[in-house]
Enzyme design. Sequence first.
Site, PDB file in Angstrom:
ATOM      1  NE  ARG A 111      -3.664  -2.152   2.434  1.00  0.00           N
ATOM      2  CZ  ARG A 111      -3.442  -3.289   2.430  1.00  0.00           C
ATOM      3  NH1 ARG A 111      -2.761  -3.865   3.022  1.00  0.00           N
ATOM      4  NH2 ARG A 111      -4.772  -3.795   2.275  1.00  0.00           N
ATOM      5  CG  HIS A 136      -0.772  -5.139  -4.376  1.00  0.00           C
ATOM      6  ND1 HIS A 136       0.071  -5.624  -3.299  1.00  0.00           N
ATOM      7  CD2 HIS A 136      -2.288  -6.291  -3.754  1.00  0.00           C
ATOM      8  CE1 HIS A 136      -0.517  -6.433  -2.292  1.00  0.00           C
ATOM      9  NE2 HIS A 136      -1.149  -7.019  -2.228  1.00  0.00           N
ATOM     10  CG  HIS A 210      -0.379 -11.392  -3.994  1.00  0.00           C
ATOM     11  ND1 HIS A 210      -1.501 -12.381  -3.250  1.00  0.00           N
ATOM     12  CD2 HIS A 210      -0.547  -9.935  -3.334  1.00  0.00           C
ATOM     13  CE1 HIS A 210      -2.127 -11.618  -2.528  1.00  0.00           C
ATOM     14  NE2 HIS A 210      -1.606  -9.640  -2.227  1.00  0.00           N
ATOM     15  CG  ASP A 282      -3.270  -7.814   5.078  1.00  0.00           C
ATOM     16  OD1 ASP A 282      -1.810  -7.911   4.479  1.00  0.00           O
ATOM     17  OD2 ASP A 282      -3.619  -7.343   4.858  1.00  0.00           O
ATOM     18  CD  GLU A 348       1.264 -10.024   0.442  1.00  0.00           C
ATOM     19  OE1 GLU A 348       1.185  -9.270  -0.723  1.00  0.00           O
ATOM     20  OE2 GLU A 348       0.490 -11.025   0.570  1.00  0.00           O
TER      21      GLU A 348
HETATM   22  C1  BGC Z   1      -2.238  -7.296   1.506  1.00  0.00           C
HETATM   23  C2  BGC Z   1      -3.807  -7.843   1.835  1.00  0.00           C
HETATM   24  C3  BGC Z   1      -4.933  -7.548   0.504  1.00  0.00           C
HETATM   25  C4  BGC Z   1      -4.088  -8.520  -0.068  1.00  0.00           C
HETATM   26  C5  BGC Z   1      -5.270  -9.410  -1.631  1.00  0.00           C
HETATM   27  C6  BGC Z   1      -2.140  -8.492  -0.029  1.00  0.00           C
HETATM   28  O1  BGC Z   1      -0.792  -8.485  -0.216  1.00  0.00           O
HETATM   29  O2  BGC Z   1      -1.974  -7.286   2.097  1.00  0.00           O
HETATM   30  O3  BGC Z   1      -4.670  -6.904   2.630  1.00  0.00           O
HETATM   31  O4  BGC Z   1      -5.958  -8.681   0.945  1.00  0.00           O
HETATM   32  O5  BGC Z   1      -2.827  -8.992  -0.606  1.00  0.00           O
HETATM   33  O6  BGC Z   1      -5.761  -7.593  -1.627  1.00  0.00           O
END
Ligand code: BGC
Length: 383
Positions: A111, A136, A210, A282, A348
Site C-alpha cells: 500500500r 499492488h 503474490h 496482514d 510476499e
Molecule cells: C494485502 C492484503 C490484501 C491482499 C490481496 C495482500 O498483500 O496485504 O491486505 O487483501 O494482498 O489484495
Amino acid sequence: MGLRNAALVALASVTLLPIVWEAGQRAEVKPTMRKTAFGETADGQPVDLYVLTNKHGLEADITNYGGIVVSLKVPDRKGKLADIALGYDTLEGYEQDKAYLGAIIGRYGNRIAHGAFTLEGVTYHLPLNNGDNSLHGGIKGFNKKVWRAKDVSTPQTPALHLNYLSKDGEEGYPGKVSVEVVYTLTDGDELRIDYTATTDKETIINLTNHSYFNLAGAGNGDILNHQVMIAADRFTPVGANLIPTGEIRSVQGTPFDFRKATAISARINENDQQLQFGHGYDHNWVINNGRGTSPSPAAEVYEPQSGRVLEAWTTEPGVQFYSGNFLDGTIRGKGNKVYNRRYGFCLETQHFPDSPNHPQFPSTVLKPGATYHSTTIYRFAVR
Ligand code: BGC
C-alpha cells in the site's frame, strides 16, 4: 520408506530439521519446459502457459499473463504430488481476479497511503483502489499485463524469462520502466524468482509475487494448522487503514512473534489491536538478515498432515505474511474448489509498505542508471 528415511523422519520430528527427499525416492525425470496456449485476453492478446518440471518431478506452471504462478506441484512426505498454489483453471479467471492469486505485483507491491508520494519535489497521485490507498500497482498493475516470454532453460534447470516495459506515467508512476522476472525451477526443489528493473526517470519500485499457498493442497481447507516461523525480531505495526505507523516494533510478547514455529491458529483470534486492524495476519515483518546480496531465510511453513515444508529466502528487507483473511468464498478456483476465508497464506517478500512516505524505511527509489535487483526463493521439502 527405507530404513534410512524412517530414521531421518524420526530424527526430524525431534530436531525439526527439514528433509529433502533423496534422489531415487521419486524416480528422476528429465527437466523440461513445455509451452502450451493458455487462451486469449478479452482484448485479443494470445497468452501461453509454461510448464517447468525439475528432475524430481516438481512442476511449476507459469503464464506470461501477469507472470502468474498458476500451479505448483510438490510432493508430500510419501512423495505424492499436490498442487499447493491457489489459482484458476482459465485465463478469464485471472483477468477477473481481484485477489492477485499467484501474480507478479508492481510497480509497487503493498500500500501507498492516499496513493501519493513525492520525488524530486513533484507529488504524484496514483489511482486509489483500496479505500484511501493505492494497492499492488493500481487498477491495472503488472499482474494484469501480458509479458514477453523467453525460454532460458539449461539442460538441468527449466527457466522462464519474462519482460515488461511499463510506460512513463502508467498507473500514475513516473518513468519508463523495464522489468525482467526470471522464474527458475532448480534441481534443489526451489522456485527461484529474480527481479530486475531499470528506469529512465526517478521512480519507485517494489516487486513481489503474490502466490497463495496451502501446503495441504489448494482448496483443501484452511491454513490454520500450518506452523509458521518468521526470522524477524521486529514488524511494522499499522493503523486501521493497514498503512504502517512508522514504528518498528519488537515482536516479543506479541502474537507476531513467530521466531519459533507456531500454528497460525494459536493466536490469530487474540484480542490484539494489530490483529484486529489486519483481520488476522496482514503485516510486514522486518527480516533479521534482510537486504543481503544473497538471499537470507525469511520464513518457513510446515503443514503437519502432509509433511510439506515451504521455506522463503529473500534479499528483500521485509515479508508480508498474509493469512488470507479477505478470501470470502466468492472465488471458485481450480477444479471448482471454493476458496473460503484463510484457505491460503502469502509470503510476499518486499520493501516495507508505504516506504515512499517513510524516509526511515529502506528506500524504494530507483534512479536512472541504477538497476533494481531482488531475489526470492521458495524452497520445498518434507519433514
Ligand atoms: C494485502 C492484503 C490484501 C491482499 C490481496 C495482500 O498483500 O496485504 O491486505 O487483501 O494482498 O489484495
